[in-house]
Design a protein around this motif. Structure first.
Motif, PDB file in Angstrom:
ATOM      1  N   PRO A 133      41.951  46.847  33.350  1.00  0.00           N
ATOM      2  CA  PRO A 133      42.044  45.759  32.368  1.00  0.00           C
ATOM      3  C   PRO A 133      42.010  46.225  30.913  1.00  0.00           C
ATOM      4  N   PHE A 134      41.244  47.305  30.602  1.00  0.00           N
ATOM      5  CA  PHE A 134      41.016  47.735  29.219  1.00  0.00           C
ATOM      6  C   PHE A 134      40.471  46.567  28.403  1.00  0.00           C
ATOM      7  N   MET A 135      41.259  45.962  27.529  1.00  0.00           N
ATOM      8  CA  MET A 135      40.743  44.887  26.680  1.00  0.00           C
ATOM      9  C   MET A 135      41.134  43.481  27.160  1.00  0.00           C
ATOM     10  N   LYS A 136      41.826  43.391  28.295  1.00  0.00           N
ATOM     11  CA  LYS A 136      42.241  42.074  28.779  1.00  0.00           C
ATOM     12  C   LYS A 136      41.020  41.237  29.165  1.00  0.00           C
ATOM     13  N   GLN A 137      41.059  39.994  28.772  1.00  0.00           N
ATOM     14  CA  GLN A 137      39.952  39.091  29.067  1.00  0.00           C
ATOM     15  C   GLN A 137      40.161  38.298  30.346  1.00  0.00           C
ATOM     16  N   LYS A 138      41.416  38.104  30.736  1.00  0.00           N
ATOM     17  CA  LYS A 138      41.725  37.312  31.922  1.00  0.00           C
ATOM     18  C   LYS A 138      42.564  38.149  32.874  1.00  0.00           C
TER      19      LYS A 138
END
Length: 422
Positions: A133-138
């Motif tokens: 995901p790294f910085m993905k929130q969803k």
């Protein structure tokens, strides 16, 4: 308590590594040693942050494409993970905990080819995925459960796991996400016809499911095209010199009771039990209308009964019952069957669907026949697992006047099973 101890030990290990790298750089000196120190310190500091990462703030949802299915269809599941803390994650492992009854594939009639070794059907892969995901929130994870078996399936927990790059820190959380899916049992296509045969080696008697309609002559009428030859009243025809046929008044249809055996001594008979459930469902639905009153009695952990009446509600109750019934590992079916016999009217047609034929069950069926009960036995068993005692018991029942059907993997795998009319 244990988690707190692990957290303290992990923090101490990370701090010890930072201290060792710092001491090494101070005494060794030079570009290489300090390069190693400043390269690993950010990774170790990230590991310290992962120790305190709030996994409890992750929100997990599960959505399915439909909550009511037929066995053998495909269920599509979507897991949605919503992160609230914007800390970069290098990886995220998501695993959905599948219900026990979903672990095998229901390939309709083809599954009965594995009646000897049903464990070969339990080859479903885990619903598991690795995401970055790294910085993905969803995040979303989709998977399919093809050839889903019957049952009321309760999806409970979703496991979410992450950690640092070096593997020093591993964080996991089990999120409770309740989802219920009802899968109706399949129907075995039955061909109703008039056929009788003997139970011999390699042969089976065909099953009788249609009612015995006794017709009374109420009068005569002129012959009409399509009338059967047996309907002609020859005496009146000879007197009037023209064809005359009989008119019939049909008696009240006979009532039917189908009893399903929900017990077994061995867990390996679970696929034969599944065949019994589908046979009970098919016999009940196809006999509905041919009989005056159709009752289905499931004898498992508890006694459950459904009487089919006009309207969809009774059929829905039968579907609910046969969707949720589970096999019980014991040998109480013979005792329960005896109790049922006390309340059974002799003018009812009785069909017993079983995957087990112990001596106690055999004796109980014989007693029912001796009491002039119109009884039929549908026995489901692999031809490779059928014991000599069971084969001998079927022969005795047949010679005692019990209509017997033995359904093995060859007959169950057919597209249509021929059944006779009594």
């Amino acid at each position: 308590m244990i988690r707190s101890v692990k957290t303290i030990v992990t923090l101490l290990a990370i701090l010890a590594l930072i201290a060792i790298l710092f001491v090494y750089s101070m005494f060794q000196g030079g570009f290489v040693s300090w390069f190693l120190f400043f390269s690993f310190v950010p990774i170790l500091l990230y590991g310290m942050m992962m120790v305190f990462y709030p996994m409890g703030l992750m929100k997990v949802e599960r959505n399915v494409n439909q909550h009511y299915l037929k066995s053998g269809q495909t269920l599509r599941v979507t897991l949605t993970i919503q992160r609230r803390v914007p800390l970069p994650l290098f990886y995220l492992v998501v695993e959905d905990d599948l219900p026990e009854m979903v672990t095998w594939h229901d390939t309709k009639q083809y599954k009965y080819r594995f009646l000897t070794h049903p464990e070969q059907l339990k080859n479903r892969k885990q619903a598991k995925s690795v995401m970055f995901p790294f910085m993905k929130q969803k995040l979303q994870f989709q998977y399919e459960l093809d050839a889903i078996p019957r049952g009321r399936h309760h999806f409970k927990q979703v496991k979410v796991m992450t950690g640092d790059l070096l593997g020093f820190v591993k964080r996991e959380r089990y999120v409770d996400v309740d989802t219920h899916v009802l899968v109706e049992p399949g129907e075995i296509p039955l061909k109703l016809g008039i056929e009788q045969s003997t139970f011999e080696e390699g042969q089976q008697t065909n099953y009788a499911v249609k009612a015995n309609h006794t017709n009374l002559v109420s009068g005569v009428r002129d012959y009409a095209p399509g009338d059967q030859l047996s309907w002609i009243d020859w005496k009146t025809t000879a007197r009037k010199h023209e064809l005359v046929t009989k008119e019939f008044e049909e008696e009240k249809q006979k009532d039917l009771t189908v009893i399903l055996n929900g017990h077994a001594d061995e867990d390996s008979r679970w696929l034969a039990f599944e065949a019994g459930v589908e046979l009970t469902y098919s016999i009940s639905l196809q006999s509905y209308g041919d009989y005056g009153d159709v009752s289905v009695v499931a004898l498992g952990k508890v006694r459950e009964e459904v009487t089919l009446k006009h309207g969809k509600q009774s059929i829905e109750r039968l579907t609910q019952l046969l969707s949720q019934i589970r096999m019980v590992k014991d040998h109480q079916f013979a005792k329960q069957l005896k109790r049922e016999a006390w309340h059974l009217s002799k003018d009812r047609h009785l069909v017993i669907v079983t995957h087990d034929l112990s001596k106690a069950i055999h004796q109980t069926v014989l007693q029912l026949r001796q009491q002039q009960v119109d009884v039929e036995l549908v026995f489901v068993s692999s031809k490779h697992l059928m014991a000599k005692d069971e084969r001998h018991g079927l022969d005795q029942l047949h010679y005692a006047g019990v209509k017997v059907t033995w359904l093995n993997e060859d007959r169950l795998a057919r597209r249509q099973i021929e059944v006779s009319a009594s």
